[in-house]
Design a protein around this motif. Sequence first.
Motif, mmCIF file in Angstrom:
data_model
loop_
_atom_site.group_PDB
_atom_site.id
_atom_site.type_symbol
_atom_site.label_atom_id
_atom_site.label_comp_id
_atom_site.label_asym_id
_atom_site.label_seq_id
_atom_site.Cartn_x
_atom_site.Cartn_y
_atom_site.Cartn_z
ATOM 1 N N PHE A 200 7.560 24.411 12.110
ATOM 2 C CA PHE A 200 6.724 25.242 11.237
ATOM 3 C C PHE A 200 7.336 25.359 9.846
ATOM 4 C CE2 PHE A 200 5.950 29.426 9.352
ATOM 5 C CZ PHE A 200 4.574 29.355 9.180
ATOM 6 N N CYS A 201 8.633 25.625 9.778
ATOM 7 C CA CYS A 201 9.297 25.785 8.480
ATOM 8 C C CYS A 201 9.287 24.470 7.702
ATOM 9 C CB CYS A 201 10.724 26.279 8.673
ATOM 10 S SG CYS A 201 10.842 27.964 9.309
ATOM 11 N N TRP A 203 6.980 22.096 8.010
ATOM 12 C CA TRP A 203 5.598 21.880 7.586
ATOM 13 C C TRP A 203 5.210 22.791 6.421
ATOM 14 C CZ3 TRP A 203 1.601 25.553 8.132
ATOM 15 C CH2 TRP A 203 0.329 25.099 7.773
#
Length: 213
Positions: A200-201, A203
């Motif tokens: 997530f980080c 992306w």
Amino acid sequence: MKIIMQHLSQSLPNQAELKSSLSQSRIQVTFAVILLLGVACGSFFSAGVGLDTLKKLDFLFNSNYTAHGNAQIASVFAACAASAFLFAFACFLCGLSVWGAFLVPVVPFVRGIGLGITAGYLYSTYGLHGGMFYAIVLLPGAYCCCLAIVLAAKEALLFSRKLSSSGLSEKGDAPKLVNYLSQFVRILALVFLGAGLDVFCSWAFAGFLITLL
């Protein structure tokens, strides 16, 4: 008043449970400190490390920061999960030996070295922007994975001690392997959570922050 005191005494943990809980907390704190010592040592040795070295150590430490900005989501997830799983599995194997208690502290220390090398390289090479990249993109997932490794080290140490105690006691009651395995299933869930957070980080922020480096 007597009834209240009876309910209060029943709700409070007994002395044995409290002692066990405090002992396990001390073990976790000790392994966390060992990991931080590894970070400090890795930062100290990062001056002689280059990008090629980080790429070679990527499978072990998930240290190739350029991959977070360029690689596919599946690759980032696999690299983070494989790195943390390797250390957790090393703790698991140490726990299966009566001598494993002496080797378990090495695992979080080595993982800390990897974190320190990456952090030191990014900061010394790119300054504040490198520090921002590390803190925003790499550190959240690494924190979850390091927590999983600390918990794995704790469980391995406790199980190794139980194996040693069972061999020395007259009863010889061996600890249950099923309970040990169930603890590591939870630890693996935390590993995958850390890998998901890493994805997530990467992306959300890596694409922008890597242009600043």
